[in-house]
Design a protein around this motif. Structure first.
Motif, mmCIF file in Angstrom:
data_model
loop_
_atom_site.group_PDB
_atom_site.id
_atom_site.type_symbol
_atom_site.label_atom_id
_atom_site.label_comp_id
_atom_site.label_asym_id
_atom_site.label_seq_id
_atom_site.Cartn_x
_atom_site.Cartn_y
_atom_site.Cartn_z
ATOM 1 N N LYS A 48 -0.538 14.946 9.451
ATOM 2 C CA LYS A 48 -1.054 15.642 8.260
ATOM 3 C C LYS A 48 -0.813 17.142 8.374
ATOM 4 N N GLU A 65 1.207 10.048 -2.042
ATOM 5 C CA GLU A 65 1.139 8.621 -2.337
ATOM 6 C C GLU A 65 1.941 8.304 -3.592
ATOM 7 N N TRP A 66 1.799 9.147 -4.608
ATOM 8 C CA TRP A 66 2.513 8.942 -5.861
ATOM 9 C C TRP A 66 4.020 9.079 -5.654
ATOM 10 N N THR A 112 5.751 8.539 -2.877
ATOM 11 C CA THR A 112 6.354 7.571 -1.956
ATOM 12 C C THR A 112 6.016 6.115 -2.270
ATOM 13 N N ARG A 113 5.073 5.865 -3.172
ATOM 14 C CA ARG A 113 4.644 4.478 -3.410
ATOM 15 C C ARG A 113 5.783 3.607 -3.922
ATOM 16 N N GLU A 148 -2.537 14.544 -0.499
ATOM 17 C CA GLU A 148 -2.232 13.152 -0.179
ATOM 18 C C GLU A 148 -2.053 12.270 -1.420
ATOM 19 N N PRO A 149 -2.887 12.430 -2.463
ATOM 20 C CA PRO A 149 -2.625 11.628 -3.670
ATOM 21 C C PRO A 149 -1.235 11.870 -4.244
ATOM 22 N N GLY A 178 0.814 -1.207 0.000
ATOM 23 C CA GLY A 178 0.000 0.000 0.000
ATOM 24 C C GLY A 178 0.848 1.256 0.000
ATOM 25 N N PRO A 179 0.195 2.415 -0.077
ATOM 26 C CA PRO A 179 0.930 3.687 -0.138
ATOM 27 C C PRO A 179 1.648 3.998 1.163
ATOM 28 N N SER A 180 2.709 4.769 1.053
ATOM 29 C CA SER A 180 3.483 5.188 2.214
ATOM 30 C C SER A 180 3.222 6.671 2.440
ATOM 31 N N ILE A 181 2.257 6.991 3.319
ATOM 32 C CA ILE A 181 1.863 8.384 3.570
ATOM 33 C C ILE A 181 2.186 8.749 5.013
#
Length: 354
Positions: free
Chosen positions: A189, A199-200, A202-203, A195-196, A182-185
């Protein structure tokens, strides 16, 4: 026609004649035991996407047998198709035999003790790494550089390769696949951080880090002593660097957004205060310099460094809260909501001037 509906090969398939051909084969023709041919068939089909029966015979060393060379491989090919269901005949643009294109079948071949000696060939198979990437990471089809990195990682780490190969046949792996990949967020915050985009950014790091972890588990001592082949060590270092670059890119994005956001709030607060610096800024430079000098000291120990970092975080949070009280942010979009009257006039003038 053969049983699988394909055109019958031009080669002689009569069992007695096969024995006769073998008996009078020239001395340079390889003499192999029965199952050795199976291994060579799977080997060539791992290296090549599809092969005709004639090509398979050549690859197995029977090229000098002439028109009767297929007799040496025909029986094994038929069994691999009809009995074991490991390979199939493809009517594609380039007709011929190929390994069945589903990971469960490929996993069965990989785990079959008869093919244990050629397991490294599975990792080297170009079409198999493409198949794995297409199943697990279809969103990266257009990212050629990252797909090449994934191929390198799958070829270099047996543990990583087996993890992906066996996910289709092990339910406990499949159940956690989404969580693991899964994404690394970041947990904390920042108002307005996209956030998208995070995600892009760090994914990909998840896959680089997975490779690094697999390599440490697989080659712990050899990595420490650097006794692995030079190319293996180079790939390991390259993927570590790419993981770090991805994380730094995300950190830089967060920092640049937060700093710009705070500067905008500062401008808003100062304009709303008749151009005067607010009281909560009076000791900012002194406090910042004190902590920064302490953090960069040559004599600082780990405990003191952690304390200085905490003090820096506390100072930032106090300033952010003071700014937020005077110039509040939208907690979702990060937009400055409480813009002061002077800032509003300047903004309106800027709009009219444009």
């Amino acid at each position: 026609m053969t049983k699988d509906g394909t055109n019958a090969p031009s080669c002689n398939t009569n069992a007695k004649q096969i024995g006769s051909e073998r008996a009078r084969a020239p001395t340079e023709t390889p003499q192999k035991d029965y199952f050795e041919v199976y291994i060579e068939i799977i080997t060539t089909l791992l290296k090549n996407e599809v092969r005709s029966e004639t090509e398979i015979a050549d690859d197995c060393g029977y090229a000098k047998e002439g028109k009767d060379k297929c007799a040496h491989v025909h029986r094994q090919i038929n069994k691999l198709v009809s009995k074991w269901n490991y390979i199939e005949y493809s009517d594609g643009p380039r007709p011929g035999y190929r390994i069945r294109r589903d990971l469960e079948t490929i996993c069965h071949i990989y785990d079959d003790k008869h093919y244990e000696s050629i397991r490294p060939d599975f990792q080297e198979s170009p079409w198999l790494t493409d198949l794995i990437n297409g199943i697990y990471l279809p969103e990266y089809r257009g990212d050629g550089e990252f797909l090449e990195d994934l191929k390198k990682m799958l070829k270099t780490s047996r543990w990583m390769f087996e993890w992906y190969l066996r996910n289709t046949t092990h339910a406990h792996h499949t159940a956690t696949l989404g969580e693991i990949l899964g994404p690394s967020i970041p947990v904390e915050k920042t108002p307005g951080i996209n956030e998208p985009l995070l995600e892009w950014l760090t994914r990909k790091c998840v896959f680089y880090d997975q490779f690094i972890s697999c390599m440490w588990l697989e080659y712990d001592g050899a990595l420490k002593s650097k006794t692995l082949p030079e190319e293996t060590l180079r790939i390991f270092d390259e993927m570590k660097q790419k993981s770090a670059q991805g994380k730094l890119k995300a950190i830089n994005y967060i920092l640049s957004f937060a700093i710009t956001q705070n500067l905008a709030q500062c401008a808003d607060v100062i304009r709303d205060n008749d151009g005067q610096v607010p009281l909560f800024f009076e000791d900012l430079v002194k406090n910042f310099n004190k902590i920064a000098e302490h953090m960069s000291s040559d004599n600082i120990d780990q405990e003191s460094l952690m304390m200085a970092a905490k003090e820096m975080g506390d100072l930032y949070n106090r300033i952010s809260k003071s700014l937020g009280d005077s110039s509040p942010l939208n907690s979702v979009s990060g937009v400055i909501k409480g813009i002061g009257p002077k800032s509003k006039i300047i903004m309106e003038q800027s709009v009219k001037g444009s």
